[in-house]
Design a protein around this motif. Structure first.
Motif, PDB file in Angstrom:
ATOM      1  N   ALA A 159      11.701   8.978  12.537  1.00  0.00           N
ATOM      2  CA  ALA A 159      11.119   9.842  11.952  1.00  0.00           C
ATOM      3  C   ALA A 159       9.517   9.237  11.473  1.00  0.00           C
ATOM      4  O   ALA A 159       8.509   9.126  12.326  1.00  0.00           O
ATOM      5  N   VAL A 160       9.835   8.421  10.594  1.00  0.00           N
ATOM      6  CA  VAL A 160       8.515   8.033   9.530  1.00  0.00           C
ATOM      7  C   VAL A 160       7.933   6.658  10.794  1.00  0.00           C
ATOM      8  O   VAL A 160       6.932   6.275  10.517  1.00  0.00           O
ATOM      9  N   VAL A 161       8.816   6.254  11.441  1.00  0.00           N
ATOM     10  CA  VAL A 161       8.442   4.909  11.865  1.00  0.00           C
ATOM     11  C   VAL A 161       7.539   4.922  12.666  1.00  0.00           C
ATOM     12  O   VAL A 161       6.842   4.613  12.980  1.00  0.00           O
ATOM     13  N   ALA A 162       7.762   6.229  13.912  1.00  0.00           N
ATOM     14  CA  ALA A 162       6.857   6.599  14.617  1.00  0.00           C
ATOM     15  C   ALA A 162       6.142   6.941  14.208  1.00  0.00           C
ATOM     16  O   ALA A 162       4.896   7.189  15.048  1.00  0.00           O
ATOM     17  N   VAL A 163       5.700   8.151  13.229  1.00  0.00           N
ATOM     18  CA  VAL A 163       4.509   9.001  12.903  1.00  0.00           C
ATOM     19  C   VAL A 163       3.467   7.460  12.926  1.00  0.00           C
ATOM     20  O   VAL A 163       2.549   7.668  12.755  1.00  0.00           O
ATOM     21  N   CYS A 164       3.897   6.638  11.651  1.00  0.00           N
ATOM     22  CA  CYS A 164       2.994   4.929  11.162  1.00  0.00           C
ATOM     23  C   CYS A 164       2.882   4.562  12.622  1.00  0.00           C
ATOM     24  O   CYS A 164       1.628   4.584  12.483  1.00  0.00           O
ATOM     25  N   ALA A 165       3.565   4.322  13.530  1.00  0.00           N
ATOM     26  CA  ALA A 165       3.062   3.582  14.191  1.00  0.00           C
ATOM     27  C   ALA A 165       2.330   4.289  15.248  1.00  0.00           C
ATOM     28  O   ALA A 165       1.574   3.562  15.627  1.00  0.00           O
ATOM     29  N   LEU A 166       2.422   5.249  15.383  1.00  0.00           N
ATOM     30  CA  LEU A 166       1.433   6.639  16.176  1.00  0.00           C
ATOM     31  C   LEU A 166       0.128   6.981  15.888  1.00  0.00           C
ATOM     32  O   LEU A 166      -0.773   6.339  16.288  1.00  0.00           O
ATOM     33  N   GLY A 224       0.763  -1.193  -0.047  1.00  0.00           N
ATOM     34  CA  GLY A 224       0.055  -0.278   0.332  1.00  0.00           C
ATOM     35  C   GLY A 224       0.960   1.062  -0.130  1.00  0.00           C
ATOM     36  O   GLY A 224       1.779   1.087   0.133  1.00  0.00           O
ATOM     37  N   ALA A 225       0.244   2.246   0.303  1.00  0.00           N
ATOM     38  CA  ALA A 225       1.356   3.962  -0.416  1.00  0.00           C
ATOM     39  C   ALA A 225       1.479   3.760   1.226  1.00  0.00           C
ATOM     40  O   ALA A 225       2.895   3.892   0.934  1.00  0.00           O
ATOM     41  N   GLN A 226       1.579   3.998   1.745  1.00  0.00           N
ATOM     42  CA  GLN A 226       2.114   3.916   3.594  1.00  0.00           C
ATOM     43  C   GLN A 226       3.198   3.015   3.778  1.00  0.00           C
ATOM     44  O   GLN A 226       4.291   3.678   3.733  1.00  0.00           O
ATOM     45  N   ASN A 227       3.790   1.375   3.315  1.00  0.00           N
ATOM     46  CA  ASN A 227       4.164   0.484   3.318  1.00  0.00           C
ATOM     47  C   ASN A 227       5.182   0.956   2.232  1.00  0.00           C
ATOM     48  O   ASN A 227       6.496   0.621   2.387  1.00  0.00           O
ATOM     49  N   ALA A 228       4.710   1.385   1.105  1.00  0.00           N
ATOM     50  CA  ALA A 228       5.643   1.516  -0.159  1.00  0.00           C
ATOM     51  C   ALA A 228       6.613   2.741   0.225  1.00  0.00           C
ATOM     52  O   ALA A 228       7.924   2.987  -0.025  1.00  0.00           O
ATOM     53  N   PHE A 229       6.152   4.192   1.077  1.00  0.00           N
ATOM     54  CA  PHE A 229       6.729   5.107   1.547  1.00  0.00           C
ATOM     55  C   PHE A 229       7.719   4.389   2.686  1.00  0.00           C
ATOM     56  O   PHE A 229       8.590   5.222   2.684  1.00  0.00           O
ATOM     57  N   VAL A 230       7.197   4.427   3.678  1.00  0.00           N
ATOM     58  CA  VAL A 230       8.091   2.866   4.524  1.00  0.00           C
ATOM     59  C   VAL A 230       9.297   2.688   4.058  1.00  0.00           C
ATOM     60  O   VAL A 230      11.254   2.729   4.451  1.00  0.00           O
ATOM     61  N   LEU A 231       9.021   2.170   2.932  1.00  0.00           N
ATOM     62  CA  LEU A 231      10.498   0.854   2.673  1.00  0.00           C
ATOM     63  C   LEU A 231      11.492   1.914   1.879  1.00  0.00           C
ATOM     64  O   LEU A 231      12.119   1.634   1.760  1.00  0.00           O
ATOM     65  N   LEU A 273      12.168   0.715  -8.663  1.00  0.00           N
ATOM     66  CA  LEU A 273      10.978   0.861  -6.855  1.00  0.00           C
ATOM     67  C   LEU A 273      10.262   1.848  -7.212  1.00  0.00           C
ATOM     68  O   LEU A 273       9.402   2.110  -7.132  1.00  0.00           O
ATOM     69  N   ASP A 274      10.587   3.036  -7.896  1.00  0.00           N
ATOM     70  CA  ASP A 274      10.190   3.780  -8.198  1.00  0.00           C
ATOM     71  C   ASP A 274       9.321   4.123  -9.361  1.00  0.00           C
ATOM     72  O   ASP A 274       7.481   4.271  -8.525  1.00  0.00           O
ATOM     73  N   THR A 275       8.958   3.119 -10.150  1.00  0.00           N
ATOM     74  CA  THR A 275       8.431   2.770 -10.578  1.00  0.00           C
ATOM     75  C   THR A 275       7.095   2.020 -10.684  1.00  0.00           C
ATOM     76  O   THR A 275       5.629   2.341 -10.088  1.00  0.00           O
ATOM     77  N   VAL A 276       7.279   1.345  -9.177  1.00  0.00           N
ATOM     78  CA  VAL A 276       6.729   0.056  -8.719  1.00  0.00           C
ATOM     79  C   VAL A 276       5.622   1.223  -7.793  1.00  0.00           C
ATOM     80  O   VAL A 276       5.024   1.097  -7.762  1.00  0.00           O
ATOM     81  N   VAL A 277       6.648   1.645  -6.800  1.00  0.00           N
ATOM     82  CA  VAL A 277       5.926   2.626  -6.437  1.00  0.00           C
ATOM     83  C   VAL A 277       5.372   3.633  -6.797  1.00  0.00           C
ATOM     84  O   VAL A 277       4.077   3.953  -6.399  1.00  0.00           O
TER      85      VAL A 277
END
Length: 201
Positions: free
Chosen positions: A38-45, A20-27, A183-187
């Protein structure tokens, strides 16, 4: 308590571990080693807040006001479409290769990256439908609903931390420009597909 905790952990992982969008961004942030914590904290919180809201009964309120979800839906469509264009443009132009040092070349500030993580989380109506409504309703069926919530929150934290910080293991692969283009193409295509799916309801 243990049964509810494990049930929440399993349900949380089932919903979160998907492309999904969120997981692709975190990856991507994990691979670039750019503001990963910071990204992990934002998503988890954010997930934790939504899970708690769902277990507390906010899902019933959302069901009564479907118009609110509709507003979020079109906001999500616009954001995902814009992010898809940016990803595909980055793939076309190339770039994103890791430096020899620990940090990649990137002009994006912490505020920009955190803003993108927040938008990818809170402008996604599936988050409300899955996390708030579905997990909220599943929690009501558990003998200890807050134990279920704790398990779901733990699943979110484990997943995002593993995805973000574990992505660096793939750094040797992404030392080549071609890998970043793929990766950017897949995302980009994933974001575009999600935008179309949301627009179609």
């Amino acid at each position: 308590m243990t049964t509810s905790l494990l049930a929440g952990l399993a349900a949380g992982l089932t919903l979160i571990v998907a492309i999904g969008a969120q997981n692709a961004f975190v990856l991507r942030q994990g691979l670039a080693r750019h503001h990963v914590g910071a990204v992990v904290a934002v998503c988890a919180l954010s997930d934790a807040a939504l899970i708690v809201a769902g277990v507390a009964g906010t899902g019933a309120v959302v069901e009564r006001y479907p118009g609110a979800v509709e507003v979020v839906r079109w906001g999500g469509v616009a954001f995902l479409a814009a992010y898809a264009v940016l990803s595909l443009r980055r793939a076309w132009r190339g770039g994103g290769v890791l430096d020899a040092g620990p940090a990649p070349r990137s002009g994006r500030t912490l505020a920009v990256v955190v803003g993108q993580a927040v938008a990818l989380t809170w402008l996604n109506p599936h988050v409300y439908l899955d996390t708030v409504l579905l997990l909220g309703s599943l929690a009501q069926q558990q003998p200890v609903r807050w134990g279920f919530a704790a398990g779901a929150v733990a699943a979110s934290l484990l997943w995002f931390a593993g995805l973000g910080f574990g992505a660096r293991l793939l750094s040797p692969v992404f030392a080549r420009p071609g890998a970043w283009r793929v990766l950017d193409t897949v995302v980009g295509l994933t974001m575009a597909a999600l935008a179309v799916a949301l627009a179609r309801g």
